[in-house]
Write an enzyme that holds these catalytic residues in place. Structure first.
Site, short mmCIF file in Angstrom:
data_model
loop_
_atom_site.label_atom_id
_atom_site.label_comp_id
_atom_site.label_asym_id
_atom_site.label_seq_id
_atom_site.Cartn_x
_atom_site.Cartn_y
_atom_site.Cartn_z
N ASN A 206 0.85 -1.19 0.00
CA ASN A 206 0.00 0.00 0.00
C ASN A 206 0.89 1.24 0.00
OD1 ASN A 206 0.55 0.81 2.85
ND2 ASN A 206 -0.31 -1.22 3.20
N ASP A 275 -3.90 -6.59 5.02
CA ASP A 275 -4.87 -7.49 5.65
C ASP A 275 -4.82 -8.89 5.04
OD1 ASP A 275 -5.86 -5.64 7.46
OD2 ASP A 275 -7.20 -4.75 5.98
N LYS A 285 8.47 -16.44 -11.62
CA LYS A 285 7.65 -15.30 -12.02
C LYS A 285 6.36 -15.80 -12.69
CE LYS A 285 7.80 -11.28 -14.95
NZ LYS A 285 8.23 -10.90 -16.27
N PRO A 301 -2.57 -12.24 9.98
CA PRO A 301 -2.94 -12.04 11.40
C PRO A 301 -3.19 -10.57 11.67
CG PRO A 301 -0.58 -12.51 11.16
CD PRO A 301 -1.20 -12.71 9.80
N ASP A 302 -4.15 -10.26 12.53
CA ASP A 302 -4.34 -8.87 12.97
C ASP A 302 -3.45 -8.70 14.20
OD1 ASP A 302 -5.17 -6.47 14.19
OD2 ASP A 302 -7.05 -6.57 13.06
N ILE A 303 -2.32 -8.05 14.00
CA ILE A 303 -1.30 -7.98 15.04
C ILE A 303 -1.82 -7.22 16.26
CG2 ILE A 303 1.08 -7.26 15.54
CD1 ILE A 303 1.50 -7.25 12.43
N PHE A 321 -3.57 3.02 14.86
CA PHE A 321 -3.85 4.05 13.87
C PHE A 321 -4.99 3.52 13.01
CE2 PHE A 321 -0.87 7.65 13.52
CZ PHE A 321 -0.11 7.39 14.66
N1 CTP Z 1 -3.33 -3.67 12.06
C1 CTP Z 1 -2.64 -4.78 12.51
N2 CTP Z 1 -2.69 -5.94 11.78
C2 CTP Z 1 -3.41 -6.02 10.66
C3 CTP Z 1 -4.11 -4.87 10.20
C4 CTP Z 1 -4.04 -3.72 10.92
O1 CTP Z 1 -1.98 -4.72 13.55
N3 CTP Z 1 -3.45 -7.16 9.98
C5 CTP Z 1 -3.26 -2.44 12.86
C6 CTP Z 1 -2.67 -1.24 12.15
O2 CTP Z 1 -1.29 -1.15 12.38
C7 CTP Z 1 -3.43 -0.08 12.77
C8 CTP Z 1 -4.78 -0.67 13.14
O3 CTP Z 1 -4.58 -2.08 13.18
O4 CTP Z 1 -2.80 0.37 13.95
C9 CTP Z 1 -5.87 -0.34 12.17
O5 CTP Z 1 -5.44 -0.62 10.85
P1 CTP Z 1 -6.38 -0.33 9.60
O6 CTP Z 1 -5.68 -0.78 8.36
O7 CTP Z 1 -6.89 1.07 9.66
O8 CTP Z 1 -7.62 -1.24 9.91
P2 CTP Z 1 -7.94 -2.75 9.73
O9 CTP Z 1 -8.06 -3.37 11.07
O10 CTP Z 1 -6.99 -3.40 8.77
O11 CTP Z 1 -9.39 -2.66 9.10
P3 CTP Z 1 -9.88 -2.19 7.63
O12 CTP Z 1 -8.71 -2.47 6.72
O13 CTP Z 1 -11.05 -3.05 7.39
O14 CTP Z 1 -10.20 -0.73 7.73
#
Ligand code: CTP
Length: 403
Positions: A206, A275, A285, A301-303, A321
């Site tokens: 991104n 995500d 490739k 994983p959502d850290i 954030f």
């Molecule tokens: N974050 C994380 N791990 C992920 C995705 C996000 O730790 N896999 C953390 C980011 O570092 C940030 C917060 O979660 O501090 C919110 O990230 P954001 O991208 O705004 O939200 P998402 O939870 O990914 O939700 P969405 O993409 O649906 O808005």
């Protein structure tokens, strides 16, 4: 550096021209800069240059008509920091021995402000035992001394003796004049985007450049915290004094963050974590194929959510954030609760002056008790300072003492 009173003492070396850039950078950071020059420095660069850049009169002689009668005393007492750059072997020797035979050295002798000496000279002069002993004397007296850079010098010799880059001097100065209110705390910061490889040459990512996270790491370190920075791939230099761990993917970032979490007092997750990642990373490739190509993705994983679960009763402030393009507050509020955070910094990444790849940000800071702070558009370093202020207050509120 806003509002800080800085005196730049320029002594007579070829690097005097670099002090002009130093003054410019400090003025840009809204410091109040005054310049004192030795008579020899004025032979390299005109006082007019420094006068124009600082917006203040420059003193180059003890008995200047323009100087106030007590400037040699008051400058060093009214300022927050004196930076001697370049500091020649001669001026270093004079300061070490208490010699006060011109405005700059007299002001230094009478100073109560902190002093930063930035040596610049020929390598042999720098390495001479006399200079080394003089520098050791200054350090013993609490004067800050920067290491000179190495490389080709104006005298065409190679070795240490170059004036550190003006931006490095500003970093050092920022560190010296800032309040050390986060000393003793461990701050864990994540920054940048992750790269999720599809094949050996392509990845999903991104637009995050890491600027916001690096600003948080810089300010936390500047304020005395011990800082771990887990960073995705970026071109930004690691801030001075910060311990950085470089990762590429979300899975690697998770591993690094979880490892450091237990020892952290404040965690700021400024990284833009992908995500999803490609279900399989191809060894070769991927070749051009049909008109419409499908890529299977698997959730990362959502850290932060994991940290929210791991946190338990520890007094660790968890800051997230939220990058949003719509329904800023509602979406951020949901993330605050879902991930069990203490605060979340929401920014509208669709704006041109906030969010990715710019130096400014306009954020909303949301708290668990429903409070919302709405600071104006500001530099990312200022946002970082504000976030750290709030995190510190939350921590102190919970522990019931001053740290
Ligand atoms: N974050 C994380 N791990 C992920 C995705 C996000 O730790 N896999 C953390 C980011 O570092 C940030 C917060 O979660 O501090 C919110 O990230 P954001 O991208 O705004 O939200 P998402 O939870 O990914 O939700 P969405 O993409 O649906 O808005």
């Amino acid at each position: 550096m806003k509002g800080k009173r800085i005196v730049i003492g320029v002594s007579g070396g070829i690097a005097a021209y670099k002090a002009a850039e130093l003054v410019r950078l400090l003025v840009r950071e809204e410091a109040l800069v005054q310049v004192a020059m030795t008579a020899n420095a004025a032979r390299f660069v005109s006082p007019l240059t420094f006068g124009a850049l600082s917006g203040n009169r420059v003193v180059s002689h003890m008995f200047d008509e323009a100087a106030g009668a007590m400037d040699h005393i008051s400058w060093g007492q009214d300022s927050d920091l004196i930076i001697i750059a370049p500091a020649t072997a001669n001026v270093i020797a004079k300061i070490a021995h208490g010699i006060a035979d011109d405005f700059l050295t007299t002001m230094t002798l009478a100073a109560t402000a902190r002093i930063l000496v930035c040596p610049a000279m020929n390598t042999r002069m720098y390495e001479n035992q006399a200079t080394q002993e003089n520098l050791a004397v200054l350090q013993r007296r609490g004067i800050f001394v920067m290491e000179p850079g190495a490389g080709q010098l104006a005298c065409r010799e190679e070795g240490p003796g170059r004036l550190p880059e003006p931006a490095e001097i500003v970093d050092e100065a920022r560190w010296i004049v800032s309040k050390q209110d986060l000393a003793g705390l461990q701050v864990l910061v994540t920054a940048g985007a992750t790269h999720e490889p599809m094949d050996p040459v392509r990845y999903i990512s991104n637009r995050s450049t890491g600027k916001m996270g690096y600003a948080v790491a810089t300010m936390a370190r500047t304020r005395g915290a011990s800082v771990k920075l887990v960073t995705g791939p970026t071109s930004l230099p690691v801030p001075r004094g910060v311990e950085a761990e470089r990762v590429t993917t979300a899975v690697e970032m998770r591993e690094a963050v979880v490892k450091h979490f237990a020892a952290s007092d404040i965690v700021v997750m400024a990284a833009a974590v992908s995500d999803y990642r490609p279900h399989a990373t191809k060894d070769q490739k991927i070749k051009k194929g049909p008109e419409i190509q499908t890529l299977e993705l698997v959730k990362n994983p959502d850290i932060l959510a994991e940290l929210g679960t791991l946190k338990g009763k520890r007094n660790c402030v968890l800051v997230g954030f939220a990058a949003e393009t719509e329904d800023l507050l509602a979406n951020a509020e949901k993330k605050l609760r879902d991930k069990n955070l203490d605060m979340i910094v929401a920014n509208d990444v669709s704006r041109e002056d906030a969010g990715f790849a710019v130096d400014t940000n306009e954020v909303k800071i949301l708290f668990r008790d429903g409070k919302v702070e709405s600071p104006p558009l500001m530099k990312k370093e200022e946002v970082a300072d504000l976030v750290l202020d709030q995190a510190k207050t939350l921590r102190e509120g919970r522990s019931g003492h001053g740290k």
